[in-house]
Design a protein around this motif. Structure first.
Motif, short mmCIF file in Angstrom:
data_model
loop_
_atom_site.label_atom_id
_atom_site.label_comp_id
_atom_site.label_asym_id
_atom_site.label_seq_id
_atom_site.Cartn_x
_atom_site.Cartn_y
_atom_site.Cartn_z
N VAL A 91 0.84 -1.31 0.15
CA VAL A 91 -0.03 0.07 -0.16
C VAL A 91 0.91 1.11 0.04
CG1 VAL A 91 -1.63 1.24 1.26
CG2 VAL A 91 -1.91 -1.21 1.07
N PHE A 92 1.93 1.25 0.74
CA PHE A 92 2.78 2.34 0.87
C PHE A 92 3.59 2.55 -0.60
CE2 PHE A 92 3.88 1.17 5.68
CZ PHE A 92 2.63 1.94 5.84
N ASN A 93 3.91 1.55 -1.12
CA ASN A 93 4.66 1.70 -2.49
C ASN A 93 3.31 2.25 -3.50
OD1 ASN A 93 6.95 0.75 -1.94
ND2 ASN A 93 6.52 -1.50 -2.01
N GLU A 94 2.14 1.84 -3.43
CA GLU A 94 1.16 2.28 -4.38
C GLU A 94 1.06 3.76 -4.35
OE1 GLU A 94 -3.69 1.56 -5.23
OE2 GLU A 94 -2.48 0.22 -3.93
N ILE A 95 0.98 4.08 -2.95
CA ILE A 95 0.83 5.62 -2.82
C ILE A 95 1.84 6.41 -3.32
CG2 ILE A 95 0.65 7.42 -0.95
CD1 ILE A 95 -0.87 5.36 0.76
N ALA A 96 3.20 5.84 -3.01
CA ALA A 96 4.47 6.36 -3.81
C ALA A 96 4.25 6.59 -5.18
CB ALA A 96 5.60 5.72 -3.21
N GLU A 97 3.77 5.30 -5.94
CA GLU A 97 3.83 5.48 -7.44
C GLU A 97 2.49 6.44 -7.69
OE1 GLU A 97 2.90 1.41 -8.40
OE2 GLU A 97 4.98 0.63 -7.82
N LEU A 98 1.42 6.58 -6.94
CA LEU A 98 0.33 7.42 -7.23
C LEU A 98 1.11 8.92 -7.40
CD1 LEU A 98 -2.77 6.00 -5.62
CD2 LEU A 98 -2.22 6.35 -8.15
N HIS A 99 1.63 8.92 -6.12
CA HIS A 99 2.23 10.60 -5.68
C HIS A 99 3.17 10.82 -7.08
CE1 HIS A 99 5.58 12.97 -4.74
NE2 HIS A 99 5.01 13.78 -3.77
N ASP A 100 4.08 10.05 -7.53
CA ASP A 100 5.16 10.34 -8.61
C ASP A 100 4.58 10.55 -9.78
OD1 ASP A 100 7.03 10.03 -6.61
OD2 ASP A 100 7.74 8.03 -7.13
N LYS A 101 3.44 9.32 -10.41
CA LYS A 101 2.63 9.83 -11.24
C LYS A 101 1.92 11.10 -11.57
CE LYS A 101 -0.72 7.29 -14.46
NZ LYS A 101 -1.76 6.18 -14.53
N GLU A 102 1.25 11.63 -10.32
CA GLU A 102 0.69 12.57 -10.40
C GLU A 102 1.32 13.88 -10.68
OE1 GLU A 102 -2.26 15.53 -10.01
OE2 GLU A 102 -2.55 13.41 -10.45
N ALA A 103 2.52 14.00 -9.88
CA ALA A 103 3.84 15.03 -9.96
C ALA A 103 4.08 15.21 -11.38
CB ALA A 103 4.71 14.93 -8.56
N ALA A 104 4.51 14.09 -11.88
CA ALA A 104 5.03 14.23 -13.23
C ALA A 104 4.21 14.69 -14.15
CB ALA A 104 5.54 12.77 -13.60
N SER A 105 2.74 14.89 -13.91
CA SER A 105 1.74 15.26 -14.88
C SER A 105 1.55 16.79 -14.84
CB SER A 105 0.37 14.72 -14.69
OG SER A 105 -0.21 15.10 -13.53
N TRP A 106 2.15 17.45 -13.90
CA TRP A 106 2.18 18.80 -13.82
C TRP A 106 3.02 19.41 -14.48
CZ3 TRP A 106 1.94 18.78 -7.56
CH2 TRP A 106 0.97 18.04 -7.16
N ARG A 107 2.47 20.77 -15.13
CA ARG A 107 3.58 21.54 -15.76
C ARG A 107 4.53 22.34 -14.94
NH1 ARG A 107 2.10 20.63 -21.39
NH2 ARG A 107 -0.09 20.61 -21.39
N ASP A 108 5.56 22.59 -15.69
CA ASP A 108 6.64 23.49 -15.34
C ASP A 108 6.35 25.00 -15.70
OD1 ASP A 108 8.11 21.96 -13.69
OD2 ASP A 108 8.92 20.91 -15.47
N PRO A 109 6.66 25.97 -15.20
CA PRO A 109 6.48 27.30 -15.87
C PRO A 109 6.85 27.45 -17.30
CG PRO A 109 7.23 27.41 -13.63
CD PRO A 109 7.46 26.08 -14.13
N ASP A 110 8.02 26.86 -17.69
CA ASP A 110 8.32 27.00 -19.23
C ASP A 110 7.74 25.75 -20.13
OD1 ASP A 110 9.59 24.79 -17.93
OD2 ASP A 110 11.60 25.53 -18.60
N THR A 111 6.64 25.02 -19.47
CA THR A 111 6.17 23.90 -20.49
C THR A 111 4.62 24.40 -20.42
OG1 THR A 111 5.94 22.45 -18.65
CG2 THR A 111 7.89 22.41 -19.80
N LEU A 112 4.22 25.51 -19.94
CA LEU A 112 3.02 25.63 -20.12
C LEU A 112 2.39 25.95 -21.67
CD1 LEU A 112 2.54 28.54 -17.43
CD2 LEU A 112 1.44 26.19 -17.28
N SER A 113 1.20 25.26 -21.82
CA SER A 113 0.62 25.25 -23.19
C SER A 113 -0.32 26.41 -23.39
CB SER A 113 -0.19 23.65 -23.33
OG SER A 113 -0.85 23.71 -24.58
N ASP A 114 -0.29 26.56 -24.81
CA ASP A 114 -1.32 27.80 -25.24
C ASP A 114 -2.45 27.11 -25.94
OD1 ASP A 114 0.80 29.69 -24.79
OD2 ASP A 114 1.35 29.43 -26.79
N THR A 115 -2.37 25.87 -26.17
CA THR A 115 -3.64 25.20 -26.60
C THR A 115 -4.26 23.99 -25.87
OG1 THR A 115 -2.20 23.49 -27.62
CG2 THR A 115 -2.73 25.65 -28.80
#
Length: 453
Positions: A50-74
């Motif tokens: 369960v701990f590992n599953e939470i860690a994987e969910l965390h890493d996957k979610e954070a990786a989906s967030w934009r950085d300021p220099d990767t914001l999309s116009d579309t």
């Protein structure tokens, strides 16, 4: 007690409290791990999965967030709602004045871990954990030689010093996710008025807002408890340190600090006039004085509250235009919770939600953006400031209503005493929009009162 000794005393107890909290947190984690490992092997493995599953969910979610220099116009732009860099960018696009911040250093999670402080778990706890791990055949493989870590540590420490070499005097340092505990403690008690004010450890060591001076050189403070805990609370795998000038507010309020009441310390302070605007689901729902024990329901206060709302609405419009989606890790992980009530809370904040807070200071340039952050949620996010207790049963923050204009907290509320966090007489404290507007319309700048409360 003069101001400097008081300043030093408050700074020292903040450091001590942070160290004590870190020790307690780590011991609690170690003891809870030991409790898990006391279970039969199958149950222990299930819990660790369960701990590992939470860690994987965390890493996957954070990786989906934009950085300021990767914001999309579309395309939609999911962002970390705690990251200052996005709010400064949005404010600039919206034409809202900001206190600028320059990124001076980026550290990886591993690099930050090396220099964020070392806490020793008591030997008896470590031995107990080691035995249980061995019993379940879960002991980790041998680690890299310590010499490698020592070399990396030296390189990272050098970065902390070098990053400060071209930071002008009169600047403060914070991470992209939060200011430090020192800054919050001294500003919150009304005893910090300049980034050049230091807490003296001895004649050669001084602690400033976000940095430490050793002799004639300064070093970014990476051992600050608040910065460490915020980074560990669920974000991307790098931390960015920002330097920004210290800006003096154009209006202050003076009065008694409730945090020092009955402590024996001088309890008189002076606070800058700041406002927090609450945006929920794409709409401004409330605004509060940031230091809600200082203000009074006057035309002047209500005028500036509405000025903050006006600036916030400009940033909100730009966020909508850029299809910003505000993400908070507590909410995202709650989507997978087994507890029905927790999942229902997460469902109130859909993936494409736009909920956040914006903090403004009254300056000579008008209402100026200090920072932005996550919205108020029942399981984390922004502190409700002057709304604390509004609509609440005793201490149940999840019921807090952040609607209207909170000029100050209700008279029976003490922000340091959860037992006082309950609804009561809101007269003259938490106003409806119409009540606040009527006062704001009567504002005459030349007739503004003095700064004492």
């Amino acid at each position: 007690m003069s101001k400097n000794p008081l300043h030093n005393f408050l700074g020292r107890i903040t450091v001590a409290a942070g160290q004590e909290a870190a020790v307690k947190s780590l011991r609690k984690l170690a003891l809870s791990t030991a409790t898990t490992l006391r279970k039969p092997k199958e149950k222990a493995l299930e819990a660790l999965a369960v701990f590992n599953e939470i860690a994987e969910l965390h890493d996957k979610e954070a990786a989906s967030w934009r950085d300021p220099d990767t914001l999309s116009d579309t395309e939609p732009n999911p962002i970390d709602a705690c990251d200052l860099r996005f709010w400064l960018l949005l404010a600039e696009k919206a034409g809202v004045p900001t206190i600028p911040a320059r990124q001076i250093l980026t550290l990886s999670e591993d690099e930050f871990g090396l220099v964020s402080g070392e806490i020793h778990i008591p030997e008896f706890i470590r031995d107990n954990l080691r035995k249980k791990l061995e019993a379940h055949e879960l002991m980790p493989a041998e680690q890299e030689p310590k010499e490698v870590d020592d070399q990396m540590y030296s390189r990272v420490v050098d970065k902390l010093y070098t990053a400060m070499d071209d930071v002008p005097s009169g600047y403060m340092v914070r991470s992209n996710l939060s200011g430090g505990a020192q800054l919050k403690a001294l500003a919150g008690t009304g005893t910090l008025e300049s980034a050049d004010e230091h807490m003296e450890i001895d004649e050669n060591i001084k602690v400033g807002p976000g940095y430490v001076s050793f002799g004639n050189r300064r070093c970014i403070d990476t051992k600050d408890d608040r910065i460490i805990k915020t980074f560990a609370g669920g974000h991307k795998s790098e931390i960015h340190f920002m330097a920004r000038p210290w800006v003096t507010a154009s209006r202050h309020r003076e009065g008694v600090d409730p945090h020092r009441a009955g402590s024996g310390m001088p309890d008189f302070g002076r606070w800058p006039c700041e406002w927090r605007v609450f945006i929920q689901h794409g709409k401004v729902v409330g605004v509060s004085s940031y230091y809600p024990w200082t203000e009074a329901a006057t035309p002047e206060a209500c005028h500036f509250a509405f000025e903050a709302v006006t600036q916030a609405e400009k940033i909100l419009a730009e966020a909508k235009n850029m299809r910003i989606q505000t993400r908070l890790m507590d909410i995202e992980l709650a989507r997978s919770a087994k507890h029905k009530a927790i999942k229902e809370i997460a469902d109130q904040f859909p993936r494409d939600d736009l909920s956040f807070t914006l903090d403004f200071m009254e300056t000579d340039e008008g209402l100026t953006l200090l920072e932005g952050g996550p919205g108020f949620t029942p399981i984390g996010g922004a502190f409700p400031c002057g709304f604390m207790g509004h609509g609440m049963a005793t201490g149940k923050v999840s019921d807090c209503k952040i609607e209207g204009v909170a000029i100050r907290h209700m008279k029976h509320v003490h922000l340091a005493e959860p037992s006082t966090w309950k609804d009561g007489d809101r007269a003259g404290c938490i106003l409806s929009w119409d009540q606040a507007r009527a006062l704001a319309d009567a504002y005459e700048p030349d007739a503004a009162p003095g700064m004492k409360i």
